[in-house]
Design an enzyme around this catalytic site. Structure first.
Site, PDB file in Angstrom:
ATOM      1  CB  ILE A 122      36.045  36.342  53.360  1.00  0.00           C
ATOM      2  CG1 ILE A 122      37.274  36.833  54.120  1.00  0.00           C
ATOM      3  CG2 ILE A 122      35.819  34.856  53.638  1.00  0.00           C
ATOM      4  CD1 ILE A 122      37.117  36.761  55.629  1.00  0.00           C
TER       5      ILE A 122
ATOM      6  N   GLY B   8      30.419  32.026  52.960  1.00  0.00           N
ATOM      7  CA  GLY B   8      30.200  30.600  53.156  1.00  0.00           C
ATOM      8  C   GLY B   8      28.886  30.121  52.573  1.00  0.00           C
ATOM      9  CB  VAL B   9      25.465  31.556  52.533  1.00  0.00           C
ATOM     10  CG1 VAL B   9      25.667  32.892  51.839  1.00  0.00           C
ATOM     11  CG2 VAL B   9      24.081  31.003  52.272  1.00  0.00           C
TER      12      VAL B   9
ATOM     13  CG  HIS C 204      31.110  38.899  52.395  1.00  0.00           C
ATOM     14  ND1 HIS C 204      32.147  38.023  52.589  1.00  0.00           N
ATOM     15  CD2 HIS C 204      30.133  38.532  53.265  1.00  0.00           C
ATOM     16  CE1 HIS C 204      31.810  37.140  53.520  1.00  0.00           C
ATOM     17  NE2 HIS C 204      30.594  37.426  53.947  1.00  0.00           N
TER      18      HIS C 204
ATOM     19  CD  GLU D 130      22.603  27.705  45.509  1.00  0.00           C
ATOM     20  OE1 GLU D 130      22.221  27.289  44.388  1.00  0.00           O
ATOM     21  OE2 GLU D 130      21.955  27.499  46.550  1.00  0.00           O
TER      22      GLU D 130
END
Length: 174
Positions: free
Chosen positions: A79, A82-83, A73, A87
């Site tokens: 970073i 976001g997912v 990533h 979660e």
């Protein structure tokens, strides 16, 4: 679980090998994170700060930077996805849901996410996640959620969990 592991590691570092024998068993009473249905490999919360069952929860996710997902990533400039923050927010909401009645399992699945990501999170970081129960309708519990790093809100929104009792399916056939 992280609290217990941290305690055991601290005792071993201090030269107290009997720490394993004296450590209390992990239970929802001693560690709220043990209420979550996730295995350690998918549990993003590091520790629970406060849990007010049926009302709110605050938890922390400590990001070190060596987590396996960073390898792919944005390599070289990682970073936090976001997912995964969403979660972690859902897991914090799971801490605030009412405990199941004796002998009744709760479904506890994420069914809706409406989250805005305001700032990227780069490791190392300590993400503080707060959730507040808003309402429950027909087994669906809605929460307002925020994720912060220091004094900066990095994400906010609402999440909905299905907190309906699990109905056992008939086994066998006829």
């Amino acid at each position: 679980m992280a609290t217990l592991v941290g305690y055991i590691e601290e005792q071993l570092v201090r030269g107290n090998p009997d720490a394993l024998a004296s450590a209390a068993p992990v239970s929802p009473a001693t560690d709220p994170l043990s209420r979550l249905p996730h295995g350690p490999e998918f549990r993003f919360l590091t520790r629970a700060v406060s849990v007010r069952t049926g009302e709110s929860a605050e938890a922390v996710w400590v990001i070190k930077g060596d987590e396996p997902f960073f390898a792919g990533h944005f390599p070289g400039r990682p970073i936090v996805p976001g997912v995964l923050i969403a979660e972690a927010m859902a897991q914090a909401c799971g801490l605030a849901t009412p405990p199941p009645q004796e002998g009744v399992a709760i479904d506890g699945k994420l069914v809706q996410v409406d989250v805005r990501f305001e700032q990227p999170v780069v490791p190392p970081a300590e993400i503080v996640i707060r959730c507040q129960h808003q309402r429950t309708i027909a087994g669906l519990s809605q929460f307002s959620v925020t994720a912060s790093v220091g004094s900066m809100v990095v994400s906010r929104g609402t999440l909905t969990l299905n907190c309906s009792p699990i109905v056992a399916a008939a086994v066998g056939g006829g």
